[in-house]
Design an enzyme around this catalytic site. Structure first.
Site, PDB file in Angstrom:
ATOM      1  CE1 TYR A 156      59.243  33.160  12.561  1.00 18.07           C
ATOM      2  CE2 TYR A 156      58.344  33.743  14.706  1.00 18.07           C
ATOM      3  CZ  TYR A 156      58.211  33.659  13.341  1.00 18.07           C
ATOM      4  OH  TYR A 156      57.051  34.063  12.751  1.00 18.07           O
ATOM      5  CE  LYS A 185      57.942  30.119  11.592  1.00 15.06           C
ATOM      6  NZ  LYS A 185      56.832  30.542  12.462  1.00 15.06           N
ATOM      7  CB  ILE A 226      56.065  26.584  11.209  1.00  7.08           C
ATOM      8  CG1 ILE A 226      57.028  25.637  11.943  1.00  7.08           C
ATOM      9  CG2 ILE A 226      54.966  27.060  12.145  1.00  7.08           C
ATOM     10  CD1 ILE A 226      57.722  26.249  13.138  1.00  7.08           C
TER      11      ILE A 226
END
Length: 322
Positions: A156, A185, A226
């Protein structure tokens, strides 16, 4: 051993759900597991105009008070959310960050015991900037640990809003090919890094993490995202992703523009506090939306969030997306 290696992250958007809090008898804040589960379930029920739903459930992320929860609180929260994820047959993703790779490995192993399918691994929480090799070793041990536990990891990168150390494009390349890395991500308003990575590896799965750039990230090659704003307006978020997948860019952009007033908050340092309050307004529970283990909003910030929420809601009502 859970079958997680074949999870299809493509073409989906996933909600990063808020951790709802309540006051205990002593007046201290504690997790309201039932309310958190109900809100998560309500989000996963919603269909876009094309009939699709959210493709996963993210708990205890940046928006889920992750930085403020104890290990025991985090595990109890995720164990509860795993019931919701199983009910809707979607993967459960959890955030994780630590100062050392050894501490991170323990967190990853513990998360695997409560039903988490993928651990969204944030960069190390150190004051000093890690070297490239230290950063790689941090993610490498997390991946090895996850593989041993039968789960996957999602590196991430979120330097803009969360304040974590940035992952270089070279590190993203190197960790993306580790066996149990299921996706990257990338939370940034500069989507050029997504395009660079996708041009080098067309099979790479990248999830966007900033609501303002969902459409641009899709154009750059991201397979999904997301979302925080999608917790508040799930029909709009899912429908926008449907249009992105189908290449209906004008329709997708129309929804993005309609939500822009509130999506803007997703790229701010107080994104959790801002969006949680907007979520509370949406559910006629503004007081609950202000219950957070994070920063307290000022009256001026509260009024700004309220105005932004109302504007987005009015625009989405016109599009029949509430």
């Amino acid at each position: 051993m859970k079958e997680t290696n074949n999870l299809d992250w493509r073409y989906s958007v996933m909600p990063a759900v808020f951790t709802w809090l309540k006051e205990s008898e002593s007046g201290a804040l504690e997790i309201d597991l039932e309310a958190t589960k109900k809100f998560a379930s309500d989000i996963l029920k919603v269909q876009g105009k094309g009939g699709s739903r959210m493709g996963g459930l993210v708990g205890s992320g940046t928006l889920g008070e992750n930085s403020y929860l104890s290990s025991e609180q985090r595990l109890s929260l995720l164990k509860a959310l795993s019931e919701v994820a199983k009910e809707y047959n979607v993967p459960l993703i959890s955030g994780a960050a630590a100062e050392t790779k050894e501490e991170l490995a323990k967190i990853v192993a513990d998360l695997a015991t409560v039903g988490v399918d993928t651990v969204m691994v944030m960069p190390p929480k150190t004051t000093a900037v890690p070297s490239e090799e230290e950063m790689y070793a941090y993610y490498e041990l997390a991946e090895v640990t996850a593989r041993g536990a039968g789960i996957t990891i999602m590196p991430y990168n979120n330097p803009d809003a969360a304040g974590y150390h940035a992952l270089s494009t070279d590190i993203l390349r190197r960790i993306s090919v580790l066996p149990n890395v299921t996706a990257l991500k990338i939370s940034t308003i500069d989507v050029s890094v997504i395009e660079t990575l996708m041009l080098e590896n067309k099979d790479l799965k990248v999830l966007a993490g900033v609501d303002t750039v969902t459409v641009h990230a899709g154009l750059a090659g991201a397979c999904g995202g997301i979302t925080g704003v999608g917790c508040i307006f799930p029909k709009a978020s899912v429908t926008m992703q449907e249009y992105v997948v189908n290449g209906e860019w004008a329709k997708a952009n129309q929804i993005s523009q309609a939500m822009n007033s509130i999506s803007y908050l997703d790229a701010q340092p107080l994104l959790m506090e801002y969006l949680k309050y907007a979520f509370g307004i949406h559910h006629n529970d503004a007081t609950g939306g202000l219950r957070t283990l994070g920063k307290k909003l000022t009256p001026e910030q509260i009024e700004d969030v309220r105005a932004r929420y109302i504007l987005a809601k009015e625009r989405l009502e016109v599009l029949d997306l509430i």
